[in-house]
Structures are given as structure tokens and as C-alpha cells.
Design a protein around this motif. Sequence first.
Motif, mmCIF file in Angstrom:
data_model
loop_
_atom_site.group_PDB
_atom_site.id
_atom_site.type_symbol
_atom_site.label_atom_id
_atom_site.label_comp_id
_atom_site.label_asym_id
_atom_site.label_seq_id
_atom_site.Cartn_x
_atom_site.Cartn_y
_atom_site.Cartn_z
ATOM 1 N N LYS A 75 0.861 -1.189 0.063
ATOM 2 C CA LYS A 75 -0.186 0.043 0.039
ATOM 3 C C LYS A 75 0.795 1.410 0.113
ATOM 4 N N SER A 76 1.855 1.325 0.805
ATOM 5 C CA SER A 76 2.700 2.420 0.904
ATOM 6 C C SER A 76 4.011 2.705 -0.506
ATOM 7 N N GLU A 77 4.087 1.571 -1.130
ATOM 8 C CA GLU A 77 4.818 1.504 -2.195
ATOM 9 C C GLU A 77 4.240 1.297 -3.740
ATOM 10 N N CYS A 78 3.124 0.908 -3.876
ATOM 11 C CA CYS A 78 2.557 0.642 -4.961
ATOM 12 C C CYS A 78 0.992 1.339 -4.994
ATOM 13 N N ALA A 79 0.409 1.354 -6.507
ATOM 14 C CA ALA A 79 -0.750 1.920 -6.353
ATOM 15 C C ALA A 79 -1.256 1.249 -7.814
ATOM 16 N N VAL A 80 -2.710 0.967 -7.750
ATOM 17 C CA VAL A 80 -3.353 0.665 -8.884
ATOM 18 C C VAL A 80 -4.249 1.550 -9.313
ATOM 19 N N PHE A 81 -4.242 2.051 -10.698
ATOM 20 C CA PHE A 81 -5.107 2.881 -11.479
ATOM 21 C C PHE A 81 -6.083 2.332 -12.344
ATOM 22 N N GLU A 82 -7.293 2.825 -12.110
ATOM 23 C CA GLU A 82 -8.456 1.952 -12.668
ATOM 24 C C GLU A 82 -8.641 2.327 -14.002
ATOM 25 N N GLY A 83 -8.033 3.270 -14.495
ATOM 26 C CA GLY A 83 -8.018 3.658 -16.096
ATOM 27 C C GLY A 83 -6.888 3.194 -16.934
ATOM 28 N N ILE A 84 -6.622 3.856 -18.084
ATOM 29 C CA ILE A 84 -5.497 3.568 -18.910
ATOM 30 C C ILE A 84 -4.664 4.596 -18.580
ATOM 31 N N ARG A 85 -3.228 4.431 -19.100
ATOM 32 C CA ARG A 85 -2.169 5.273 -18.858
ATOM 33 C C ARG A 85 -2.209 6.541 -19.752
ATOM 34 N N ARG A 86 -3.188 7.191 -19.897
ATOM 35 C CA ARG A 86 -3.016 8.294 -20.471
ATOM 36 C C ARG A 86 -4.135 9.190 -20.058
ATOM 37 N N GLY A 87 -4.078 10.790 -20.344
ATOM 38 C CA GLY A 87 -5.156 11.431 -19.790
ATOM 39 C C GLY A 87 -4.953 12.416 -18.849
ATOM 40 N N GLU A 88 -6.128 13.168 -18.527
ATOM 41 C CA GLU A 88 -5.821 13.860 -17.302
ATOM 42 C C GLU A 88 -5.843 13.246 -15.954
#
Length: 268
Positions: A75-88
Motif C-alpha cells: 500500500k505504501s509503495e504501489c498503487a493501482v489505477f482504474e483507467g488507462i495510462r494517458r489523459g488528465e
Amino acid sequence: MDSGGLKEGLVKDLPSNTYHGIAGVFSSSQLKDAFKNIKFFHQKNILKTVDKVESSAFDVGTYFHTEILEPDKVKSECAVFEGIRRGEKWETFKAANAGKAIITKSEHETAMALVEATRNSEIAMNRIKRCEAEVSGFLMLRVAEGEIFVPSKKLVLSKGGWAKAAVPNKGTDIWVKVRADAKGETFVLDLKSMTGDAEDPETVRQAVYKYGYDLSAAFYLDIFSAIGDKALSEFVWTFASKDYVNCKNYIADEDVILIGRHKWRKAI
């Protein structure tokens, strides 16, 4: 951070960013560059004119390593993004999670497949449980008279490893560093993600030579052995496959270590 305040020895719990940020100290990755092409090494590591390659595969690998070796730090060193790798939204998320390994939801599925494969291997997990995770080591070498010495231990590098020797007073001193995924009392373990079948020795052999894992294995064994009070006897790769969701341990044999030692010696 520069190498001015470095001391020889092992360091535990050193943050990854700190380890990688120490200037003027050479790692196995940099020695691979030197072995392949000394001009490229100079441009990339001395002049800094070659841009650093960023890849989602690195972040997937970091997540995989952290989940297996240091799950309390996910939790402190990694994160998961729900979208795609571009955009605002992606840029905002990156800024909010600066310094972390960021992966997308689909990449998280890949990372967790690697985690599952490794955790399902009793042999791999038994090895890992006998280790300390992310152990760093620092050592000063002296290059003189066509040989590589460790002045502090009065050692010279031979074909078969370190041997006792008188050390010349003059030469070129070079600081090197190693960071083991996991270190046991008598061995070093390296956790690797791969494509293809992890249970096929020929596929693994090709990966070892393609990516210079033999150089790293010999370098890690030699440097950790010189730093410690006794020589380490084994280098273990734990290969986990993204494609087959399987995992297998491989111990680097004597020939692999001899070839790898020749490579890192030539690179130095």
C-alpha cells in the motif's frame, strides 16, 4: 546522493529510491551496459545523455516483488489505477502517487497471476521464507596490474572466485553496489517474471543469457561473499511465468557463474 559517505558492508531496510539514487557507485545493470558496449555505457551512465527507459513491465515487476517479498509495503509503495495510462486522470493519479510503482487494473491482474504462481510453489516459498528481503551491499574494488582487488579484505578475483593476495597501493578505486531481492545465510535469491514456460529449462536458459542474468548472478555472489565473513554457495532464480502461471526455482550451476564472472570482470 553521492558515494562520498559510503561505507563497506551490508545495509538492510534501505529504500529502493535511495539505493538507486546513489551516484558514482556501479551496479550489475551498469556493468551489463559496459560489457555490451563501453561507449553506450559512457553515454548512459557518465554523460547521462541517454534517456531512462520507462516501462509498465518494470512497475508490474515491482508490484510482484513487493507482494511476495514485502507484502506489508504494498500500500505504501504501489498503487493501482482504474483507467488507462494517458489523459488528465492518469496524470493526476501519477502526481498523487509520486514515488510509487503504478499499475493499471489489467496490469494488476498480470502481477497477481505471478504472485499466485509463486505462492503455489512450495519450494519457492520455502526458500523465500529463509531469506531477508531487499538486502543491499557496498564494496570498494581496486583495479591494478590487470587484476581486481578488494583492499579491505586483501583479496584478488580469480577465475574461481576470491583468493588471498597482496594488494597494490596504487590503482583505480571503484565503488560497486548490490541489492538482493532476498538473501539467505548461504545463498542469494532473485525473483524473475517471464513470458513462456517457467518449467522449461531451455526457455529459462535462453532468458538467462539474453538478459545477462549470468553476469548478475556471479557479481552478486562475488560481492556479497567479499562483504561477508564467508562465501555464499548458491545463486537461486525463482522464475514465475505470466503466460503459464507457473513457477520454478533454478540454481545457477558452476559454468553459469564462471561465464558471468568473466563478463563482470571484463566490464570492470
